[in-house]
Design an enzyme around this catalytic site. Sequence first.
Site, mmCIF file in Angstrom:
data_model
loop_
_atom_site.group_PDB
_atom_site.id
_atom_site.type_symbol
_atom_site.label_atom_id
_atom_site.label_comp_id
_atom_site.label_asym_id
_atom_site.label_seq_id
_atom_site.Cartn_x
_atom_site.Cartn_y
_atom_site.Cartn_z
ATOM 1 N N THR A 47 0.823 -1.206 0.000
ATOM 2 C CA THR A 47 0.000 0.000 0.000
ATOM 3 C C THR A 47 0.861 1.262 0.000
ATOM 4 O OG1 THR A 47 -1.455 1.283 1.452
ATOM 5 C CG2 THR A 47 -0.107 -0.332 2.516
ATOM 6 N N ASP A 48 0.276 2.376 -0.438
ATOM 7 C CA ASP A 48 0.991 3.662 -0.371
ATOM 8 C C ASP A 48 1.060 4.187 1.067
ATOM 9 O OD1 ASP A 48 -1.684 4.382 -0.013
ATOM 10 O OD2 ASP A 48 -1.687 5.974 -1.528
ATOM 11 N N GLU A 49 0.281 3.561 1.977
ATOM 12 C CA GLU A 49 0.228 4.088 3.346
ATOM 13 C C GLU A 49 1.557 3.922 4.084
ATOM 14 O OE1 GLU A 49 -3.428 3.396 5.457
ATOM 15 O OE2 GLU A 49 -4.541 3.147 3.590
ATOM 16 N N TYR B 179 -1.790 -0.585 11.025
ATOM 17 C CA TYR B 179 -1.936 -1.200 9.701
ATOM 18 C C TYR B 179 -0.739 -0.869 8.813
ATOM 19 C CZ TYR B 179 -3.294 -1.639 4.782
ATOM 20 O OH TYR B 179 -3.295 -1.924 3.437
ATOM 21 N N LYS C 99 2.293 -3.284 7.311
ATOM 22 C CA LYS C 99 2.559 -3.453 5.873
ATOM 23 C C LYS C 99 4.010 -3.045 5.570
ATOM 24 C CE LYS C 99 0.177 -4.568 2.944
ATOM 25 N NZ LYS C 99 -0.218 -5.901 2.395
HETATM 26 P P1 NAD Z 1 -9.562 -7.381 2.204
HETATM 27 O O1 NAD Z 1 -9.572 -7.092 3.673
HETATM 28 O O2 NAD Z 1 -10.780 -7.121 1.399
HETATM 29 O O3 NAD Z 1 -9.182 -8.912 1.967
HETATM 30 C C1 NAD Z 1 -8.169 -9.565 2.677
HETATM 31 C C2 NAD Z 1 -8.316 -11.060 2.437
HETATM 32 O O4 NAD Z 1 -7.272 -11.720 3.174
HETATM 33 C C3 NAD Z 1 -9.654 -11.640 2.937
HETATM 34 O O5 NAD Z 1 -10.204 -12.491 1.959
HETATM 35 C C4 NAD Z 1 -9.252 -12.421 4.186
HETATM 36 O O6 NAD Z 1 -10.097 -13.547 4.434
HETATM 37 C C5 NAD Z 1 -7.825 -12.834 3.862
HETATM 38 N N1 NAD Z 1 -7.036 -13.083 5.084
HETATM 39 C C6 NAD Z 1 -6.946 -12.280 6.172
HETATM 40 N N2 NAD Z 1 -6.171 -12.854 7.109
HETATM 41 C C7 NAD Z 1 -5.733 -14.042 6.578
HETATM 42 C C8 NAD Z 1 -4.889 -15.074 7.067
HETATM 43 N N3 NAD Z 1 -4.344 -15.017 8.286
HETATM 44 N N4 NAD Z 1 -4.631 -16.142 6.259
HETATM 45 C C9 NAD Z 1 -5.198 -16.212 5.015
HETATM 46 N N5 NAD Z 1 -6.029 -15.263 4.517
HETATM 47 C C10 NAD Z 1 -6.284 -14.192 5.296
HETATM 48 O O7 NAD Z 1 -8.294 -6.595 1.649
HETATM 49 P P2 NAD Z 1 -8.099 -5.825 0.261
HETATM 50 O O8 NAD Z 1 -8.616 -4.447 0.412
HETATM 51 O O9 NAD Z 1 -8.553 -6.683 -0.832
HETATM 52 O O10 NAD Z 1 -6.508 -5.736 0.223
HETATM 53 C C11 NAD Z 1 -5.728 -6.794 -0.332
HETATM 54 C C12 NAD Z 1 -4.257 -6.431 -0.230
HETATM 55 O O11 NAD Z 1 -4.015 -5.223 -0.947
HETATM 56 C C13 NAD Z 1 -3.782 -6.182 1.195
HETATM 57 O O12 NAD Z 1 -2.490 -6.725 1.315
HETATM 58 C C14 NAD Z 1 -3.762 -4.669 1.320
HETATM 59 O O13 NAD Z 1 -2.786 -4.253 2.248
HETATM 60 C C15 NAD Z 1 -3.410 -4.264 -0.104
HETATM 61 N N6 NAD Z 1 -3.908 -2.935 -0.526
HETATM 62 C C16 NAD Z 1 -5.217 -2.595 -0.338
HETATM 63 C C17 NAD Z 1 -5.671 -1.348 -0.797
HETATM 64 C C18 NAD Z 1 -7.121 -0.937 -0.668
HETATM 65 O O14 NAD Z 1 -7.465 0.200 -1.001
HETATM 66 N N7 NAD Z 1 -8.026 -1.807 -0.244
HETATM 67 C C19 NAD Z 1 -4.778 -0.459 -1.413
HETATM 68 C C20 NAD Z 1 -3.443 -0.851 -1.579
HETATM 69 C C21 NAD Z 1 -3.021 -2.096 -1.136
HETATM 70 P P1 TYD Z 2 -10.647 4.284 4.335
HETATM 71 O O1 TYD Z 2 -11.594 3.869 3.271
HETATM 72 O O2 TYD Z 2 -10.735 3.627 5.673
HETATM 73 O O3 TYD Z 2 -9.189 4.107 3.717
HETATM 74 P P2 TYD Z 2 -7.735 4.595 4.316
HETATM 75 O O4 TYD Z 2 -7.884 5.065 5.692
HETATM 76 O O5 TYD Z 2 -6.962 3.320 4.258
HETATM 77 O O6 TYD Z 2 -7.268 5.639 3.378
HETATM 78 O O7 TYD Z 2 -10.794 5.840 4.558
HETATM 79 C C1 TYD Z 2 -10.626 6.763 3.491
HETATM 80 C C2 TYD Z 2 -10.709 8.159 4.071
HETATM 81 O O8 TYD Z 2 -12.048 8.378 4.577
HETATM 82 C C3 TYD Z 2 -9.781 8.388 5.271
HETATM 83 O O9 TYD Z 2 -9.300 9.722 5.238
HETATM 84 C C4 TYD Z 2 -10.685 8.191 6.472
HETATM 85 C C5 TYD Z 2 -12.035 8.698 5.971
HETATM 86 N N1 TYD Z 2 -13.225 8.043 6.588
HETATM 87 C C6 TYD Z 2 -14.228 8.821 7.162
HETATM 88 O O10 TYD Z 2 -14.175 10.062 7.164
HETATM 89 N N2 TYD Z 2 -15.300 8.180 7.728
HETATM 90 C C7 TYD Z 2 -15.405 6.819 7.759
HETATM 91 O O11 TYD Z 2 -16.405 6.289 8.324
HETATM 92 C C8 TYD Z 2 -14.384 6.032 7.149
HETATM 93 C C9 TYD Z 2 -14.446 4.520 7.156
HETATM 94 C C10 TYD Z 2 -13.297 6.687 6.573
#
Ligand code: NAD
Ligand code: TYD
Length: 351
Positions: free
Chosen positions: A133-135, A158, A162
């Site tokens: 992630t970019d975080e 989180y 990561k």
């Molecule tokens: P998500 O929470 O929707 O899915 C995570 C999946 O991992 C789920 O299916 C869960 O069952 C599985 N999981 C969790 N713990 C586990 C374990 N101990 N063993 C096996 N499986 C397990 O997450 P997402 O949003 O799809 O993100 C996927 C990846 O991409 C993550 O690594 C996240 O850090 C990265 N990512 C997410 C975003 C975003 O905006 N959502 C952006 C950049 C990177």
């Molecule tokens: P989120 O979707 O949780 O992603 P991330 O924190 O990983 O960027 O949140 C996106 C933005 O929205 C973040 O600045 C937090 C804000 N946010 C709210 O203001 N209210 C909410 O209920 C949630 C879940 C997020």
Amino acid sequence: MTNKNILITGGAGFIGSHVVRRFVNEYPDYQIFNLDLLTYAGNPENIKDIERKPNYHFIKGDIRDLAFIRNIFVENNITDVIHLAAESHVDRSITDPFVFIQTNVMGTANLIQAAREHWEEKWDGHLFYHVSTDEVYGALGATGLFTEETRYDPHSPYSASKASSDHIVRAYHDTYGLPVLISNCSNNYGPNQFPEKLIPLFINNIVHRKPLPVYGDGLYTRDWLYVIDHAIAIDLVFHKGKTGETYNIGGFNEWKNIDLIRLLCSIMDKKLGRPEGENAQLITYIKDRPGHDRRYAIDAGKINRELGWKPSVTFEHGLDKTIDWYLENAEWLSRVTSGEYRNYYEEMYGK
Ligand code: NAD
Ligand code: TYD
């Protein structure tokens, strides 16, 4: 095309399900092993359409269990890994940091160690691709962008977990020569995202006329990318990326939270046949998230120059498709928001 046995972790989650679908459909010669624990965020419904494909195999299990992971590599002769399984929600990491450390840090260490053992230092034809992630880069001020050279500076449990996992993956490359790739992506949105993240949470609340909880002053900025464009980028990095490198992936699409929320309200006024301005009345400012990063924005110039990737979907189009998906999949939404979700919601936002 070479035959491969690819272990994709987290393939029942949001991004993972789109990646698994793409690999199963685009590469029939690859055997795809989807390893997922099916936590609250993992949902077999997300990949129902491919579950009977001959090159798709589901394994339910935990990346925290090293013996189990070792066995998967041996039994299926895994040649490559695309690692997405993680605990992924910042707010949950604030309430319960340890599960993030165990899954994201130890889980990644288990996977790469099992890969190292199984591949026995004969690295040819193998790849460990870690999706991040970019975080990890921390927070930006009003200007500037995260590049691949930006120093890591995570603030939430989180992002710290990561960042740790990224460091472990790089260490295995630098120490053992294990072929790795890492990509760091901005905020994704699209179908199948669990309604704890901003966009699906707010869509669901608008449908049910529930308050829209905006943290702090609402002026936090995120860079949004349509999930299928992320899956396309992962495919490209996996096949064409240079081993040992990092690629930043982003949407060139920055939005202040409050502007995005107002846009969502207005589109949904029209879609739900409500008077203009009605949904915006649900906006409710609440206490800020601790350690809240002010701004994320990705410079995706490297993946554009070197691999020719750029987002294929405009934000307006992607958001429109996303809202339609949630409106058309009300049953999916109501199933995932029953049970445990209610407890989570009450703990986070009150009744
Ligand atoms: P998500 O929470 O929707 O899915 C995570 C999946 O991992 C789920 O299916 C869960 O069952 C599985 N999981 C969790 N713990 C586990 C374990 N101990 N063993 C096996 N499986 C397990 O997450 P997402 O949003 O799809 O993100 C996927 C990846 O991409 C993550 O690594 C996240 O850090 C990265 N990512 C997410 C975003 C975003 O905006 N959502 C952006 C950049 C990177
Ligand atoms: P989120 O979707 O949780 O992603 P991330 O924190 O990983 O960027 O949140 C996106 C933005 O929205 C973040 O600045 C937090 C804000 N946010 C709210 O203001 N209210 C909410 O209920 C949630 C879940 C997020």
